[in-house]
Design an enzyme around this catalytic site. Structure first.
Site, mmCIF file in Angstrom:
data_model
loop_
_atom_site.group_PDB
_atom_site.id
_atom_site.type_symbol
_atom_site.label_atom_id
_atom_site.label_comp_id
_atom_site.label_asym_id
_atom_site.label_seq_id
_atom_site.Cartn_x
_atom_site.Cartn_y
_atom_site.Cartn_z
ATOM 1 N N ASP A 197 0.641 -1.034 0.079
ATOM 2 C CA ASP A 197 0.097 -0.114 0.139
ATOM 3 C C ASP A 197 0.774 1.328 0.046
ATOM 4 O O ASP A 197 2.127 0.999 0.288
ATOM 5 C CB ASP A 197 -1.089 -0.011 1.424
ATOM 6 N N SER A 198 0.391 2.457 -0.293
ATOM 7 C CA SER A 198 0.877 3.652 -0.450
ATOM 8 C C SER A 198 1.544 3.969 1.148
ATOM 9 O O SER A 198 2.270 4.816 1.258
ATOM 10 C CB SER A 198 -0.015 4.677 -0.777
ATOM 11 N N CYS A 219 -3.644 -0.928 -2.364
ATOM 12 C CA CYS A 219 -4.000 0.286 -2.651
ATOM 13 C C CYS A 219 -5.043 0.489 -3.710
ATOM 14 O O CYS A 219 -4.454 0.426 -4.915
ATOM 15 C CB CYS A 219 -2.649 1.132 -2.794
ATOM 16 N N GLU A 226 -5.903 9.094 9.426
ATOM 17 C CA GLU A 226 -4.552 9.085 9.959
ATOM 18 C C GLU A 226 -4.478 9.942 11.362
ATOM 19 O O GLU A 226 -3.638 9.690 12.079
ATOM 20 C CB GLU A 226 -3.442 9.497 8.847
ATOM 21 N N CYS A 237 -11.166 3.031 -1.142
ATOM 22 C CA CYS A 237 -9.977 3.712 -0.413
ATOM 23 C C CYS A 237 -9.531 2.809 0.668
ATOM 24 O O CYS A 237 -10.564 2.522 1.534
ATOM 25 C CB CYS A 237 -10.126 4.939 -0.111
ATOM 26 N N HIS A 239 -8.519 3.448 3.493
ATOM 27 C CA HIS A 239 -8.805 4.148 4.929
ATOM 28 C C HIS A 239 -10.210 4.143 5.288
ATOM 29 O O HIS A 239 -10.693 4.251 6.347
ATOM 30 C CB HIS A 239 -8.258 5.699 4.881
HETATM 31 N N1 DGL Z 1 -4.018 3.850 -0.137
HETATM 32 C C1 DGL Z 1 -4.826 4.977 -0.933
HETATM 33 C C2 DGL Z 1 -5.839 4.491 -1.562
HETATM 34 O O1 DGL Z 1 -6.290 3.417 -1.159
HETATM 35 C C3 DGL Z 1 -4.906 5.981 -0.041
HETATM 36 C C4 DGL Z 1 -3.899 6.826 0.702
HETATM 37 C C5 DGL Z 1 -2.972 7.783 -0.430
HETATM 38 O O2 DGL Z 1 -3.703 8.547 -1.107
HETATM 39 O O3 DGL Z 1 -2.050 7.188 -0.709
HETATM 40 O O4 DGL Z 1 -6.293 4.768 -2.730
#
Ligand code: DGL
Length: 260
Positions: A7-8, A70, A149, A181, A183
């Site tokens: 993931d990011s 992600c 976050e 997403c 989160h």
């Molecule tokens: N992990 C990203 C997503 O699911 C969200 C956080 C980011 O923008 O890196 O799109």
């Protein structure tokens, strides 16, 4: 078999959590690109480059199957990764889009995600291919990632922002909403409350975990061979006490983060 999840950052731990819940025997290595997060506001080319580098890293750590947790990376990098790497690549978009398309009574679908995910139109296109009769309304919600976050899950300000983002979807009387997403599953309760009980809220983390469980069942292969709880390793590209706190709150248990 060892699976690699990237993931990011740490939001992808919602996906890792869902996978471990479905497949407790799984042997997993997670990589969160905390040094370069967020991906949601970056260009397509940059996100593709990061996704390739993350996959290389996980392969070095023994991954034989990759899950792109992600949504942003999945929306722009899936085809490139599948061409470049000779191993199964799973992503969070197809299972959620297919699930929604398979639901007979679905007519109007809302999608919420980062700007990059929404601008890619990947969810919309995948649903249109399977169910051209479904109307899709997609809305970027860039403020939700930083709110999660910051741990502002139960703050009135968060409820207000969620309400504002969801308003156009309520007006359109959607019957199904995809949380596109990493989160957003953390905000699922608030989102469900704002949308009302009539709206089915689909969590892309759960959808990919179910797809993965079905894959192992079809292959008649258990992800671990001992029938015991699998081992999980968690790597990040940058570490601070704050990241450790977020990781614990998302994965729902304390996890050791390592930088490699
Ligand atoms: N992990 C990203 C997503 O699911 C969200 C956080 C980011 O923008 O890196 O799109």
């Amino acid at each position: 078999m060892r699976i690699g999840v990237f993931d990011s950052g740490l939001g992808g731990l919602t996906v890792a959590r869902a996978i471990v819940d479905h497949l407790p025997e799984i042997d997993m290595v997670y990589f969160g690109d905390t040094a370069r997060t967020p991906y949601g506001s970056k260009s397509r080319e940059t996100v593709i480059r990061y996704a390739c580098e993350n996959t290389d890293f996980l392969i070095q750590k023994g991954a034989q199957l990759i899950v792109m947790a992600c949504n942003t990376a999945a929306s722009v990098a899936t085809d490139v990764l599948r061409k470049k790497f000779d191993l199964p690549i799973f992503e969070v978009i197809t299972p959620a889009a297919s699930l929604v398309s398979s639901m007979k009574n679905t007519r109007r679908v809302g999608i919420i995600g980062t700007r990059a995910t929404i601008n890619s139109n990947v969810y919309t296109n995948k649903i249109a291919l399977q169910r051209p009769d479904i109307q899709v309304h997609a809305i970027p919600c860039p403020l939700l990632v930083p709110l999660v976050e910051e741990g502002w899950i139960h703050k009135p300000e968060t409820r207000m922002i969620v309400k504002k983002y969801l308003h156009p979807l309520k007006v359109r009387q959607i019957d199904t909403l995809i949380l596109a997403c990493t989160h957003y599953p953390i905000l699922k309760e608030i989102i469900q409350k704002k949308m009302g009980r009539r709206v089915k809220v689909i969590d892309s983390a759960q959808a990919v975990a179910q797809q993965l469980a079905a894959y192992f069942q079809d292959m008649q292969k258990l992800p671990g061979d001992s029938g015991q709880t699998g081992s999980c390793q968690f790597y990040v590209s940058d570490i601070t006490p704050y990241f450790e706190k977020i990781a614990q709150s998302i994965f729902k248990r304390q996890i050791p983060l390592a930088v490699d």
